[in-house]
Design a protein around this motif. Sequence first.
Motif, PDB file in Angstrom:
ATOM      1  N   MET A   1       0.812  -1.189   0.000  1.00 43.02           N
ATOM      2  CA  MET A   1       0.000   0.000   0.000  1.00 43.02           C
ATOM      3  C   MET A   1       0.859   1.258   0.000  1.00 43.02           C
ATOM      4  N   THR A   2       2.078   1.143   0.491  1.00 44.73           N
ATOM      5  CA  THR A   2       2.930   2.316   0.530  1.00 44.73           C
ATOM      6  C   THR A   2       4.369   1.947   0.263  1.00 44.73           C
ATOM      7  N   ASP A   3       5.134   2.901  -0.227  1.00 43.40           N
ATOM      8  CA  ASP A   3       6.558   2.707  -0.417  1.00 43.40           C
ATOM      9  C   ASP A   3       7.331   3.054   0.845  1.00 43.40           C
ATOM     10  N   SER A   4       6.645   3.483   1.883  1.00 42.21           N
ATOM     11  CA  SER A   4       7.285   3.909   3.129  1.00 42.21           C
ATOM     12  C   SER A   4       6.679   3.176   4.323  1.00 42.21           C
ATOM     13  N   PRO A   5       6.747   1.829   4.349  1.00 36.51           N
ATOM     14  CA  PRO A   5       6.090   1.086   5.422  1.00 36.51           C
ATOM     15  C   PRO A   5       6.680   1.357   6.799  1.00 36.51           C
ATOM     16  N   HIS A   6       7.903   1.803   6.857  1.00 36.72           N
ATOM     17  CA  HIS A   6       8.530   2.080   8.150  1.00 36.72           C
ATOM     18  C   HIS A   6       7.910   3.286   8.857  1.00 36.72           C
ATOM     19  N   LEU A   7       7.163   4.119   8.143  1.00 31.81           N
ATOM     20  CA  LEU A   7       6.550   5.300   8.753  1.00 31.81           C
ATOM     21  C   LEU A   7       5.309   4.962   9.571  1.00 31.81           C
ATOM     22  N   TRP A   8       4.608   3.885   9.231  1.00 33.16           N
ATOM     23  CA  TRP A   8       3.381   3.535   9.946  1.00 33.16           C
ATOM     24  C   TRP A   8       3.624   3.268  11.423  1.00 33.16           C
ATOM     25  N   PRO A   9       4.536   2.366  11.790  1.00 30.49           N
ATOM     26  CA  PRO A   9       4.735   2.108  13.224  1.00 30.49           C
ATOM     27  C   PRO A   9       5.228   3.343  13.983  1.00 30.49           C
ATOM     28  N   HIS A  10       6.051   4.146  13.340  1.00 30.18           N
ATOM     29  CA  HIS A  10       6.597   5.336  13.983  1.00 30.18           C
ATOM     30  C   HIS A  10       5.502   6.369  14.284  1.00 30.18           C
ATOM     31  N   SER A  11       4.508   6.469  13.416  1.00 30.73           N
ATOM     32  CA  SER A  11       3.462   7.485  13.583  1.00 30.73           C
ATOM     33  C   SER A  11       2.370   7.058  14.551  1.00 30.73           C
ATOM     34  N   GLY A  12       2.181   5.752  14.709  1.00 34.25           N
ATOM     35  CA  GLY A  12       1.080   5.268  15.536  1.00 34.25           C
ATOM     36  C   GLY A  12      -0.262   5.333  14.830  1.00 34.25           C
ATOM     37  N   LEU A  13      -0.251   5.629  13.537  1.00 32.96           N
ATOM     38  CA  LEU A  13      -1.477   5.724  12.742  1.00 32.96           C
ATOM     39  C   LEU A  13      -1.686   4.457  11.941  1.00 32.96           C
ATOM     40  N   ARG A  14      -2.890   4.288  11.412  1.00 30.40           N
ATOM     41  CA  ARG A  14      -3.176   3.157  10.524  1.00 30.40           C
ATOM     42  C   ARG A  14      -4.034   3.650   9.356  1.00 30.40           C
ATOM     43  N   PRO A  15      -3.996   2.985   8.232  1.00 29.94           N
ATOM     44  CA  PRO A  15      -4.816   3.396   7.087  1.00 29.94           C
ATOM     45  C   PRO A  15      -6.305   3.435   7.449  1.00 29.94           C
ATOM     46  N   PHE A  16      -6.971   4.459   6.957  1.00 33.33           N
ATOM     47  CA  PHE A  16      -8.416   4.678   7.117  1.00 33.33           C
ATOM     48  C   PHE A  16      -8.820   5.035   8.553  1.00 33.33           C
ATOM     49  N   GLN A  17      -7.857   5.417   9.371  1.00 34.10           N
ATOM     50  CA  GLN A  17      -8.143   5.846  10.737  1.00 34.10           C
ATOM     51  C   GLN A  17      -8.720   7.256  10.728  1.00 34.10           C
ATOM     52  N   PRO A  18      -9.830   7.487  11.422  1.00 34.27           N
ATOM     53  CA  PRO A  18     -10.363   8.849  11.536  1.00 34.27           C
ATOM     54  C   PRO A  18      -9.443   9.708  12.409  1.00 34.27           C
ATOM     55  N   VAL A  19      -9.269  10.961  12.006  1.00 35.80           N
ATOM     56  CA  VAL A  19      -8.424  11.903  12.746  1.00 35.80           C
ATOM     57  C   VAL A  19      -9.075  13.284  12.733  1.00 35.80           C
ATOM     58  N   TYR A  20      -8.644  14.132  13.637  1.00 33.29           N
ATOM     59  CA  TYR A  20      -8.951  15.549  13.595  1.00 33.29           C
ATOM     60  C   TYR A  20      -7.668  16.254  13.208  1.00 33.29           C
ATOM     61  N   CYS A  21      -7.780  17.271  12.372  1.00 32.61           N
ATOM     62  CA  CYS A  21      -6.587  18.019  11.978  1.00 32.61           C
ATOM     63  C   CYS A  21      -6.917  19.503  11.852  1.00 32.61           C
ATOM     64  N   ARG A  22      -5.870  20.307  11.988  1.00 32.74           N
ATOM     65  CA  ARG A  22      -6.007  21.772  11.887  1.00 32.74           C
ATOM     66  C   ARG A  22      -5.362  22.214  10.577  1.00 32.74           C
ATOM     67  N   VAL A  23      -6.080  23.033   9.832  1.00 25.92           N
ATOM     68  CA  VAL A  23      -5.559  23.559   8.572  1.00 25.92           C
ATOM     69  C   VAL A  23      -4.465  24.582   8.893  1.00 25.92           C
ATOM     70  N   THR A  24      -3.273  24.358   8.337  1.00 27.86           N
ATOM     71  CA  THR A  24      -2.139  25.251   8.599  1.00 27.86           C
ATOM     72  C   THR A  24      -1.742  26.077   7.385  1.00 27.86           C
ATOM     73  N   GLY A  25      -2.269  25.700   6.211  1.00 30.93           N
ATOM     74  CA  GLY A  25      -1.934  26.468   5.020  1.00 30.93           C
ATOM     75  C   GLY A  25      -2.638  25.932   3.789  1.00 30.93           C
ATOM     76  N   HIS A  26      -2.613  26.736   2.749  1.00 30.24           N
ATOM     77  CA  HIS A  26      -3.154  26.337   1.448  1.00 30.24           C
ATOM     78  C   HIS A  26      -1.983  26.194   0.490  1.00 30.24           C
ATOM     79  N   ARG A  27      -1.931  25.083  -0.217  1.00 33.79           N
ATOM     80  CA  ARG A  27      -0.853  24.838  -1.173  1.00 33.79           C
ATOM     81  C   ARG A  27      -1.356  25.201  -2.575  1.00 33.79           C
TER      82      ARG A  27
END
Length: 96
Positions: A1-27
């Motif tokens: 699913m990703t080319d960066s599988p080592h990032l998942w355990p480090h973040s504590g997140l999982r695919p399709f997990q609901p989150v709250y986030c704050r908008v910090t900028g527009h790209r």
Amino acid sequence: MTDSPHLWPHSGLRPFQPVYCRVTGHRGRFGVEVELVVPAPEIPAFIDFVNLTDSLEHPRPEDFPAIGSVINAVVLDYMPNGELRLAARPSSPTDR
């Protein structure tokens, strides 16, 4: 699913997990930069403009959520460059 599988355990997140986030900028016209609030504070992420709406019409930058607003989103994946991608479509499963 990703080319960066080592990032998942480090973040504590999982695919399709609901989150709250704050908008910090527009790209420009490409989407919004955000920072997770819950469950993993201060992790930067990006929401592509096509993942901001269920509409067939692309949202314009003036329609993007305001900087500072907190929105519901769902974790999608880490990009090969390590950037976390989220979806904030109304149809995204953000139920907790």
